[in-house]
Design a protein around this motif. Structure first.
Motif, mmCIF file in Angstrom:
data_model
loop_
_atom_site.group_PDB
_atom_site.id
_atom_site.type_symbol
_atom_site.label_atom_id
_atom_site.label_comp_id
_atom_site.label_asym_id
_atom_site.label_seq_id
_atom_site.Cartn_x
_atom_site.Cartn_y
_atom_site.Cartn_z
ATOM 1 N N ARG A 175 0.819 -1.338 -0.044
ATOM 2 C CA ARG A 175 -0.123 -0.001 -0.152
ATOM 3 C C ARG A 175 0.921 1.213 -0.013
ATOM 4 N NH1 ARG A 175 -5.039 -1.640 4.139
ATOM 5 N NH2 ARG A 175 -5.350 -3.924 3.432
ATOM 6 N N ALA A 176 2.015 1.084 0.704
ATOM 7 C CA ALA A 176 2.944 2.378 0.948
ATOM 8 C C ALA A 176 3.519 2.474 -0.581
ATOM 9 C CB ALA A 176 3.905 2.155 1.905
ATOM 10 N N ALA A 177 3.693 1.396 -1.198
ATOM 11 C CA ALA A 177 4.321 1.415 -2.576
ATOM 12 C C ALA A 177 3.581 1.983 -3.492
ATOM 13 C CB ALA A 177 4.944 0.083 -3.052
ATOM 14 N N THR A 178 2.355 1.597 -3.304
ATOM 15 C CA THR A 178 1.355 2.371 -4.384
ATOM 16 C C THR A 178 1.207 3.789 -4.170
ATOM 17 O OG1 THR A 178 0.184 -0.065 -4.211
ATOM 18 C CG2 THR A 178 -1.201 2.039 -5.086
ATOM 19 N N LEU A 179 1.101 4.034 -2.692
ATOM 20 C CA LEU A 179 0.866 5.699 -2.625
ATOM 21 C C LEU A 179 2.220 6.366 -3.234
ATOM 22 C CD1 LEU A 179 -0.806 7.554 -1.138
ATOM 23 C CD2 LEU A 179 0.607 7.191 0.964
ATOM 24 N N LYS A 185 15.331 1.015 0.173
ATOM 25 C CA LYS A 185 15.582 -0.111 -0.822
ATOM 26 C C LYS A 185 14.247 -1.070 -0.483
ATOM 27 C CE LYS A 185 20.582 -0.512 -0.274
ATOM 28 N NZ LYS A 185 21.708 -1.514 0.085
ATOM 29 N N GLU A 186 13.643 -1.084 0.331
ATOM 30 C CA GLU A 186 12.406 -2.162 0.573
ATOM 31 C C GLU A 186 11.560 -1.502 -0.216
ATOM 32 O OE1 GLU A 186 10.429 -4.161 4.603
ATOM 33 O OE2 GLU A 186 11.349 -2.270 4.738
ATOM 34 N N LEU A 187 10.988 -0.398 0.015
ATOM 35 C CA LEU A 187 9.917 0.277 -0.719
ATOM 36 C C LEU A 187 10.147 0.370 -2.258
ATOM 37 C CD1 LEU A 187 7.331 1.808 0.171
ATOM 38 C CD2 LEU A 187 8.328 3.655 0.197
#
Length: 344
Positions: free
Chosen positions: A21-25, A47-49
């Protein structure tokens, strides 16, 4: 500012983890609006995102709209977003220095997008060991460290004893491998090994035909095999021995059957079992809970008479699902060519 009416959460949102969800945002915010947020993140968080964005794929518009409700009132006109390596890299380029972007993307992708190592993990351990035994032990150690552990173990077992021990010793003493060394090894593998792989493998054509026949509907499969019986009976027998058929499902271990049941479409599973021999039917029903087994039997009874063709199609799909699970190493399949169990 007045209170906004709560918006119904889209059903698809449940499939997305907090990180997704954070990546989509962040993908939706883009460079301009996302830059202040990226600057507050640590290197590991970036890196994670970024990795999550790279593997995000297609995000439904309803999910994007829900996640961006507080950021934009115009997002409802958006179709979809598509997360990929390229979109992750484009996003980072406008936010971070080029060397940091390169480091992050290489960490996500691997020096050559990981395709080289993915391909190598699908190469027979015998073929790969045959090539590697002529290489320096240090080179072999670098390569084995990049492979999946299970595949590296099989390759290692195929190497001559002394060489295998030497390679293990070098792996134990190996520090972090420099990127330029890995890239050089990759280039050598591409030019000297992968280019000649087709000749090295010499795959039995009967195996390829058996895979094709596995994907055929039963009527066409039987017609083809019957025709082969007349013209090349030995080949027909060999293909039959290599095929994974619906009857082979009866040889699955109970734990494997449970995995197949969990991954199957229940309506299609009921249709496949309705026309199945009793031993297979009982094997699958026995792998379910008492309640699930009763529901499955009720579903089969409620179907009434069904067309044999529909039953066979459902059985073929169940075979295909089982084979795919076996190919991914998620279940144990029984090799039809021997009495031993093995993971494909």
């Amino acid at each position: 500012m007045g209170m906004m009416a709560p918006i119904a959460e889209p059903a698809e949102l449940k499939r997305y983890s907090g990180l997704q969800r954070a990546a989509t945002l962040m993908l939706a915010l883009g460079q301009e609006h996302g830059a202040p947020i990226w600057e507050l993140l640590s290197m590991e968080e970036i890196k994670e995102l970024s990795s999550c964005i790279s593997y995000l794929g297609r995000v439904p518009a309803a999910v994007v709209e829900h996640l961006l409700l507080l950021f934009s009132s115009e997002v409802s006109s958006m179709a979809t977003l598509h997360g990929s390596f390229d979109s992750a890299e484009r996003l980072l380029v406008g936010v971070l220095p080029p060397d940091r972007v390169r480091e992050i993307m290489e960490d996500i992708r691997g020096p050559s997008g990981r395709t080289m190592w993915d391909k190598l993990s699908n190469v027979s351990e015998t073929v790969l060991a045959g090539y590697l035994k002529n290489e320096y032990p240090q080179t072999i150690a670098v390569i084995l460290q990049k492979l999946r552990a299970d595949h590296a173990a099989r390759v290692l077992s195929e190497l001559p004893g002394d060489l295998g021990t030497d390679v293990i010793m070098r792996m134990l003493r190996m520090d972090t491998v420099q990127k330029d060394v890995i890239q050089e090894v990759e280039q050598t593998l591409k030019s000297e090994f992968m280019g000649n792989l087709a000749r090295s493998q010499r795959r039995d054509p009967h195996e390829a035909i058996a895979e094709v026949f596995n994907a055929l509907d039963r009527t066409t499969e039987e017609q083809m095999l019957a025709a082969l019986d007349d013209r090349a009976p030995e080949s027909a027998d060999r293909i039959r021995a290599l095929m994974f058929t619906f009857e082979d499902l009866g040889k699955l271990l109970p734990a494997a059957v449970q995995v197949v049941v969990r991954n199957s479409n229940k309506r299609e599973l009921a249709l496949a079992l309705k026309g199945a021999p009793d031993d297979i039917k009982q094997l699958f029903l026995g792998a379910m809970s008492q309640r699930a087994g009763k529901l499955m039997q009720d579903d089969m009874a409620a179907m009434g008479p069904v067309r044999a063709r529909d039953c066979e199609e459902a059985q073929a799909n169940l075979v295909r699902l089982t084979k795919n699970l076996g190919d991914r190493g998620e279940i144990l399949l029984v090799d039809s060519k021997s009495d031993d169990a093995m993971i494909y």
